[in-house]
Write a protein that holds these residues in place. Structure first.
Motif, PDB file in Angstrom:
ATOM      1  N   ILE A   1      10.285  12.015  -2.879  1.00 12.70           N
ATOM      2  CA  ILE A   1       8.731  12.212  -2.276  1.00 12.70           C
ATOM      3  C   ILE A   1       9.320  10.763  -1.314  1.00 12.70           C
ATOM      4  N   GLU A   2       8.453  10.281  -0.452  1.00  8.91           N
ATOM      5  CA  GLU A   2       8.405   9.671   0.920  1.00  8.91           C
ATOM      6  C   GLU A   2       7.698   9.358   1.562  1.00  8.91           C
ATOM      7  N   GLY A   3       7.544   8.337   2.086  1.00  6.16           N
ATOM      8  CA  GLY A   3       6.474   7.529   2.818  1.00  6.16           C
ATOM      9  C   GLY A   3       6.976   6.366   3.839  1.00  6.16           C
ATOM     10  N   ALA A   4       5.659   6.724   5.330  1.00  9.05           N
ATOM     11  CA  ALA A   4       6.005   5.874   6.341  1.00  9.05           C
ATOM     12  C   ALA A   4       4.853   5.236   6.746  1.00  9.05           C
ATOM     13  N   LEU A   5       4.555   3.783   7.479  1.00  8.89           N
ATOM     14  CA  LEU A   5       3.552   3.899   7.717  1.00  8.89           C
ATOM     15  C   LEU A   5       4.039   2.683   9.007  1.00  8.89           C
ATOM     16  N   VAL A   6       2.894   2.675   9.917  1.00  7.17           N
ATOM     17  CA  VAL A   6       3.108   2.301  11.211  1.00  7.17           C
ATOM     18  C   VAL A   6       1.796   1.938  11.238  1.00  7.17           C
ATOM     19  N   SER A   7       0.950   0.371  12.000  1.00  7.46           N
ATOM     20  CA  SER A   7       0.345   0.468  13.067  1.00  7.46           C
ATOM     21  C   SER A   7       0.288  -0.034  14.113  1.00  7.46           C
ATOM     22  N   LEU A   8      -0.386  -0.275  14.842  1.00 10.40           N
ATOM     23  CA  LEU A   8      -0.484  -0.981  16.075  1.00 10.40           C
ATOM     24  C   LEU A   8      -1.565  -1.183  16.432  1.00 10.40           C
ATOM     25  N   ASP A   9      -1.738  -1.859  17.493  1.00 10.67           N
ATOM     26  CA  ASP A   9      -2.680  -3.025  18.116  1.00 10.67           C
ATOM     27  C   ASP A   9      -2.933  -1.318  19.641  1.00 10.67           C
ATOM     28  N   PRO A  10      -4.454  -1.027  19.039  1.00 10.06           N
ATOM     29  CA  PRO A  10      -5.156   0.084  20.478  1.00 10.06           C
ATOM     30  C   PRO A  10      -4.945  -0.619  21.867  1.00 10.06           C
ATOM     31  N   TYR A  11      -4.910  -2.417  22.028  1.00  8.35           N
ATOM     32  CA  TYR A  11      -4.824  -2.418  23.371  1.00  8.35           C
ATOM     33  C   TYR A  11      -3.548  -2.704  23.531  1.00  8.35           C
TER      34      TYR A  11
ATOM     35  N   ALA B   1       1.112  -0.873   0.085  1.00 10.68           N
ATOM     36  CA  ALA B   1       0.177   0.140  -0.137  1.00 10.68           C
ATOM     37  C   ALA B   1       0.424   1.196  -0.146  1.00 10.68           C
ATOM     38  N   LEU B   2       1.833   1.494   0.852  1.00  8.97           N
ATOM     39  CA  LEU B   2       3.014   2.368   0.929  1.00  8.97           C
ATOM     40  C   LEU B   2       3.395   2.849  -0.143  1.00  8.97           C
ATOM     41  N   GLN B   3       4.156   1.895  -0.865  1.00  7.16           N
ATOM     42  CA  GLN B   3       4.536   1.658  -2.088  1.00  7.16           C
ATOM     43  C   GLN B   3       3.232   1.834  -2.910  1.00  7.16           C
ATOM     44  N   GLU B   4       2.360   1.352  -3.994  1.00  9.00           N
ATOM     45  CA  GLU B   4       1.715   2.473  -4.278  1.00  9.00           C
ATOM     46  C   GLU B   4       1.062   3.840  -4.166  1.00  9.00           C
ATOM     47  N   GLY B   5       1.527   3.881  -3.244  1.00  7.44           N
ATOM     48  CA  GLY B   5       0.214   5.027  -2.097  1.00  7.44           C
ATOM     49  C   GLY B   5       1.381   6.067  -3.255  1.00  7.44           C
ATOM     50  N   VAL B   6       3.185   5.757  -2.918  1.00  5.14           N
ATOM     51  CA  VAL B   6       4.184   6.897  -2.877  1.00  5.14           C
ATOM     52  C   VAL B   6       4.579   6.804  -4.477  1.00  5.14           C
ATOM     53  N   LEU B   7       4.309   6.117  -5.267  1.00  6.62           N
ATOM     54  CA  LEU B   7       4.671   5.965  -6.684  1.00  6.62           C
ATOM     55  C   LEU B   7       3.641   6.646  -7.446  1.00  6.62           C
ATOM     56  N   SER B   8       2.721   6.756  -6.520  1.00  4.63           N
ATOM     57  CA  SER B   8       1.027   7.430  -7.451  1.00  4.63           C
ATOM     58  C   SER B   8       1.643   8.793  -7.074  1.00  4.63           C
ATOM     59  N   GLN B   9       1.589   9.604  -5.808  1.00  4.64           N
ATOM     60  CA  GLN B   9       2.376  10.716  -6.494  1.00  4.64           C
ATOM     61  C   GLN B   9       3.787  10.937  -7.291  1.00  4.64           C
ATOM     62  N   ARG B  10       4.969   9.912  -6.990  1.00  2.00           N
ATOM     63  CA  ARG B  10       6.057  10.502  -7.858  1.00  2.00           C
ATOM     64  C   ARG B  10       6.045  10.828  -9.172  1.00  2.00           C
TER      65      ARG B  10
END
Length: 536
Positions: free
Chosen positions: A399-409, A364-373
């Motif tokens: 253009i770069e990006g980063a993504l982190v997802s956490l368990d909210p609990y 998802a991140l690569q697709e998003g960054v590539l789209s912006q580029r």
């Protein structure tokens, strides 16, 4: 020609006249010198024996430890001496579901117990490397004579006389150079190994140790490199191909020389037939199925030119599903244990990452960054030749990006994508190494600190108006408008800048910093380095 016969005649006459010298004294002198040299090497072996046998014991213990772990035995970290290096074992990083997401190694090796190794692979080793293995005590005099006869008839070295035990001794205890001293030393090592270990132990150590080319050591890593499966899943012909590589990994590896490898595999299958392990028709049928299964293509001259063998070398063989996260772990491990232990110590690291979600996040991140580029590149093409076009091209490359997802609990990290790609040119982790303003995402912490300090409640009324803080700081709301009296609840929901600054001015930075320090588990130094007292 006549002159040649005269020289030969003179030589023969001299030999006949000096029969005792040629046939008794010179051979006797050679034997005495060889015996003396052997004695010197033996004394060297005696001085090295305890150290060598300790190394062998630790290697055997490593294999036993692997087998015990697979049987469910538990170990504490204190039970394992990380610096007691016998052979290099990769460090592996696992996700929360026990999937491997990364490895660090200089030698790719996976230790497996003897029970994992197919009987046909052992038979192939016997048939091609050491048919007298179960009869000799470390040295096969029959094998030496057979190799000598074959090499003499071919006028070159085509067959070795070393037993499997000698080969194990060579790899573990010698410098691998072809010298008489090494061969004698190796023989003493082999005799000692046979005294202390049974044949199964010797085979297990040998098959987990030897080199198969392309950085792979041991049959398990090689099976995954060639065929993408564990050694225990190999069929007869796949076993034969792996065994065929042993004598010369560079020349017989299917990755570097497919045709030689296929021909050697055919010869190993014939050896299995000759040794009585397979019937001729069965071996031929299995070899044909092997060629079909791995899509081996031959040219007009009958040479193997391509196949699917080895197509797993970058997928199964070299695992790095979370590059930036794995690099973060590598630095942590290196700081704690040292770089050498990380690459050779066989550490096992368990993480909270979810490999399946990590794959999705990375894509998802690569697709998003590539789209912006691509967007900026299209604009650069539109304004080609102008400064604006150059600026758009610069924007695309930066253009770069980063993504982190956490368990909210629990706060556990489920995915960590530090950038578009990880390479020797780009190892910047935009999650952990780039410092940026958190912006409006920080406002809930400010309000939480003020509510905890009882400076405000969700219903408190604060005036949203044009305000100058300090000497010259005059923030604006995003839409440039001011709402007048507004509740704290609405101010947070609408992300009003003026109210947020008034709240932090009222409650003070100390309360906010205390919450940050506790929530992120920061030291005083880390807190002062990462956060400053600024209303912006």
């Amino acid at each position: 020609m006549r002159q040649f016969f005269e020289i030969v005649s003179e030589v023969l006459r001299w030999i006949f006249e000096h029969k005792k010298l040629v046939f008794i004294y010179i051979p006797l002198l050679v034997m005495v010198l060889l015996a003396a040299y052997t004695g010197v090497v033996y004394l060297g072996w005696l001085s090295d024996r305890d150290k060598a046998l300790d190394r062998l014991f630790r290697y055997k213990r490593l294999i036993d430890h692997t087998e015990e772990l697979r049987e469910g035995y538990a170990y504490r970290s204190a039970d394992i001496d990380l610096k007691a290096k016998v052979v290099d074992i990769p460090t592996r990083i696992y996700d929360r579901n026990d999937e491997i997401i990364g490895e660090f190694f200089e030698q790719k090796r996976e230790i497996v117990p003897y029970s994992y190794i197919p009987r046909m692979l052992v038979n192939a080793v016997m048939a091609s490397e050491d048919r007298d293995f179960y009869r000799h005590k470390g040295i096969s005099y029959q094998g030496i004579l057979r190799a000598f006869a074959v090499n003499l008839t071919r006028l070159r070295v085509v067959q070795g006389g070393s037993t499997i035990t000698q080969q194990l001794a060579k790899v573990l205890f010698t410098d691998m150079e072809r010298r008489l001293k090494r061969k004698i030393y190796e023989a003493f090592c082999a005799l000692e190994i046979e005294k202390r270990y049974d044949k199964q132990d010797i085979l297990s150590m040998y098959l987990n140790l030897i080199y198969f080319g392309n950085g792979a050591y041991g049959v398990e890593s090689t099976a995954k490199m060639f065929f993408g499966i564990s050694v225990r899943e190999l069929n007869e012909t796949e076993c034969a191909m792996i065994v065929g590589v042993i004598s010369n990994p560079l020349y017989y590896s299917p990755i570097s020389n497919l045709n030689n490898s296929v021909n050697k595999t055919r010869r190993i299958m014939k050896s299995l037939v000759d040794a009585g392990y397979l019937k001729q028709e069965v071996a031929e049928a299995q070899f044909r199925r092997f060629l079909d299964k791995w899509d081996v293509v031959f040219d007009a001259e009958g040479k193997a030119t391509s196949s699917l063998i080895g197509s797993f070398i970058m997928s199964t063989y070299r695992v790095n599903r979370a590059p930036m996260f794995n690099e973060l772990i590598r630095r942590e491990l290196a700081a704690k244990f040292g770089e050498d232990v990380v690459k050779r110590g066989g550490l096992t690291v368990y993480t909270t990452i979810d490999a399946a979600k990590q794959d999705i996040a990375q894509k998802a991140l690569q697709e998003g960054v590539l789209s912006q580029r691509e967007y900026h590149l299209r604009r650069a093409e539109k304004f080609k030749g102008s400064k604006k076009g150059e600026a758009e091209r610069d924007n695309a490359s930066s253009i770069e990006g980063a993504l982190v997802s956490l368990d909210p609990y629990t706060g556990e990290i489920l995915t960590h994508v530090g950038g578009y790609s990880f390479s020797s040119q780009n190892q910047m982790d935009h999650v952990t190494q780039i410092r940026r303003q958190p912006g409006s995402s920080f406002k809930p912490i400010i309000y939480a600190a003020a509510i905890e300090a009882r400076d405000i409640t969700p219903s408190s009324i604060i005036i949203d108006e044009k305000t100058v803080f300090g000497k010259n700081y005059a923030p604006r709301n995003y839409d440039g408008k001011y709402l007048g009296p507004v509740t704290v609840r609405d101010a947070l929901a609408k992300s009003i800048n003026i109210v947020a600054v008034k709240v932090i001015e009222k409650t003070g930075y100390g309360t906010v910093f205390r919450i940050i320090k506790q929530g992120l588990d920061l030291s005083e130094d880390e807190l002062s380095e990462r956060f400053m007292k600024t209303p912006s």
